[in-house]
Design an enzyme around this catalytic site. Structure first.
Site, PDB file in Angstrom:
ATOM      1  N   ASN A   1      10.519   2.985   5.006  1.00  0.00           N
ATOM      2  CA  ASN A   1       8.980   2.726   4.092  1.00  0.00           C
ATOM      3  C   ASN A   1       8.779   1.576   4.417  1.00  0.00           C
ATOM      4  O   ASN A   1       9.371   0.342   4.339  1.00  0.00           O
ATOM      5  CB  ASN A   1       8.690   3.001   2.817  1.00  0.00           C
ATOM      6  CG  ASN A   1       7.764   3.267   2.463  1.00  0.00           C
ATOM      7  OD1 ASN A   1       7.006   2.136   2.618  1.00  0.00           O
ATOM      8  ND2 ASN A   1       7.692   4.160   1.136  1.00  0.00           N
TER       9      ASN A   1
ATOM     10  N   HIS B   1       1.566   8.068   5.202  1.00  0.00           N
ATOM     11  CA  HIS B   1       2.242   6.788   4.956  1.00  0.00           C
ATOM     12  C   HIS B   1       4.000   7.542   4.838  1.00  0.00           C
ATOM     13  O   HIS B   1       3.805   8.634   3.864  1.00  0.00           O
ATOM     14  CB  HIS B   1       1.885   6.228   3.690  1.00  0.00           C
ATOM     15  CG  HIS B   1       2.714   5.379   2.890  1.00  0.00           C
ATOM     16  ND1 HIS B   1       2.996   4.593   3.360  1.00  0.00           N
ATOM     17  CD2 HIS B   1       3.182   5.630   1.658  1.00  0.00           C
ATOM     18  CE1 HIS B   1       4.308   4.108   3.199  1.00  0.00           C
ATOM     19  NE2 HIS B   1       4.615   4.447   2.007  1.00  0.00           N
TER      20      HIS B   1
ATOM     21  N   CYS C   1       0.789   0.267   0.770  1.00  0.00           N
ATOM     22  CA  CYS C   1       0.799   1.072   1.375  1.00  0.00           C
ATOM     23  C   CYS C   1      -0.787   2.430   1.972  1.00  0.00           C
ATOM     24  O   CYS C   1      -0.463   2.836   2.800  1.00  0.00           O
ATOM     25  CB  CYS C   1       1.193   3.100   0.485  1.00  0.00           C
ATOM     26  SG  CYS C   1       3.398   2.147  -0.047  1.00  0.00           S
TER      27      CYS C   1
END
Lengths: 351, 73
Positions: A298, A268, A120
């Site tokens: 995600n 993120h 991430c």
């Protein structure tokens, strides 16, 4: 403190590619009741995400994004002096996927190519590295690729991770130009929390074995094998709400930039619950904080660049100060403040 | 603070009955990992305190949470 500042280096263009197949969280996960799915979607905000088929790798998504960017921007490929591929779902354990992409993309042999194993935080860390390479007179353009097929990593039977992740790839062209002005990066690592997000087996510490592929029921009814990703959601949440606001404050301070001078904050895309908490804690205006997680989930290191392509293509005209922050697996955390001046942003392609 | 916290806690966990100081919150029917995150998030926003997980693990009653906030404010 790992802090960096650069002058007249910046993002010239950015493109993204996603798999065609849309997975709808409310209806498509038969491992959970409709009621459970709906409660999870309400918290995470992730309505749908893209899922790559068996034959599609992260590198294929990055390849598609790169071809679009290089062709539509009309870039002379011999001027790409470095290619950085960031992924935790590479084609092979060896060689580095970036080197395969150097050849596939028809880049010159004089191009440096390598992989970085980060999640991430990967776009921020990779961008910092691209900028640092461009401080050399002889390096003209760097292609930064972020690609993930995270849906192949996590169990769809694990309520903590089975609704979150999506597949995507981006290509970012970084070069030099007087118009970019200054940019700032602050990067942190916290290896004490390395087990918060991890896949236990398949490396050399714990090699794959017949047992490691067996799905097991764990605490709270979570079902996954040791070959699949584990996430301590509560631990990550505690880390993020403590450390990310600090990282942002330190970066603003380092840059001498006021929060109000920042036009967009691109975080993120972890999940709606966590990201909205960050927004409230940092007292950010909603229209300065784009979200793409409802569409793509995600996507690990791809989430910051895909959010820029997907949500800011209409808004990034002129000169903008953009703060980006990536945080997660490692644990690793990076924040940067960039001057973004009329970048070329591609239309998201589907493969 | 106690009364306000009890009201907010009741609303946060969507409880049908008002929560009481000596309730053992893990025994609530709707206590789960999402409820835990909601509590951590709420305490951070309302009081600016992120309760560390190991500390939260030691807490049993609603009063334990209130006491921790009071001791760390």
């Amino acid at each position: 403190m790992a802090s960096f500042t650069y002058t007249n280096i910046g993002i010239a263009g950015l493109s993204a590619a996603v798999p065609k197949y849309v997975y709808r969280n409310l209806t498509d996960n038969n491992n959970f009741t409709a009621e459970d799915a709906s409660a999870i979607v309400e918290k995470t905000g992730i309505l749908e995400r893209r899922v790559a088929d068996e034959a599609t790798c992260a590198s294929d998504l990055c390849f598609a994004a790169s071809e679009q960017l290089l062709n539509e921007m009309n870039i002379d490929r011999t001027e790409i002096d470095a290619l950085i591929f960031i992924s935790q779902t590479p084609d092979f354990r060896m060689p580095a996927t970036g080197i395969i992409l150097q050849h596939r993309l028809n880049l010159p042999k004089s191009c440096l190519a390598f992989d970085i194993n980060l999640g991430c935080s990967g776009f921020v860390v990779g961008l910092n590295l691209a900028y640092s390479l461009l401080q050399q007179d002889s390096v003209r353009k760097v292609l930064l690729l972020n690609g993930e097929t995270r849906t192949k990593v996590y169990s769809f039977k694990d309520r903590q991770t089975g609704f979150l992740f999506g597949d995507a790839g981006t290509a970012c062209l970084v070069d030099k130009n007087q118009k970019y002005g200054q940019s700032w990066f602050v990067l942190d690592s916290d290896g004490a929390k390395s087990d918060y997000i991890s896949i236990k087996t398949g490396g050399y510490r714990y090699p794959s074995n017949p047992d490691s592929f067996i799905e097991r029921e764990r605490e709270n009814g979570r079902i996954y094998s040791d070959e699949q990703g584990y996430m301590d959601g509560a631990g990550v949440f505690e880390f993020v709400i403590t450390e990310v606001p600090r990282s942002i404050k330190r970066t603003l301070q380092f840059a001498g930039v006021e929060k109000e001078q920042v036009d967009y904050f691109v975080f993120h895309q972890a999940n709606k619950f966590m990201n909205e908490h960050l927004n409230r804690k940092l007292k950010l205006e909603a229209d300065k904080v784009p979200f793409s997680l409802q569409k793509f989930g995600n996507t690990s290191s791809v989430s910051v660049p895909i959010t820029i392509v997907s949500e800011l293509s209409e808004k990034l005209s002129g000169v903008n100060k953009v703060l980006i922050s990536g945080f997660g697996v490692g644990l690793s955390l990076g924040t940067a403040i960039l001057t973004i001046d009329n970048p070329w942003l591609g239309k998201i392609s589907e493969i | 603070m106690e009364t306000k916290f009890l009201e907010q806690f009741t609303e946060l966990l969507e409880m049908e009955q008002p929560v009481k100081l000596n309730d053992i919150f893990r025994e609530y029917e709707n206590w789960d990992s999402l409820a835990y995150l909601s509590v951590i998030s709420f305490v951070d926003e309302e009081y600016g305190i992120v309760i560390p997980r190991e500390e939260f693990g030691k807490m049993k009653t609603v009063k334990d949470i209130i006491d921790f906030i009071a001791a760390n404010s």
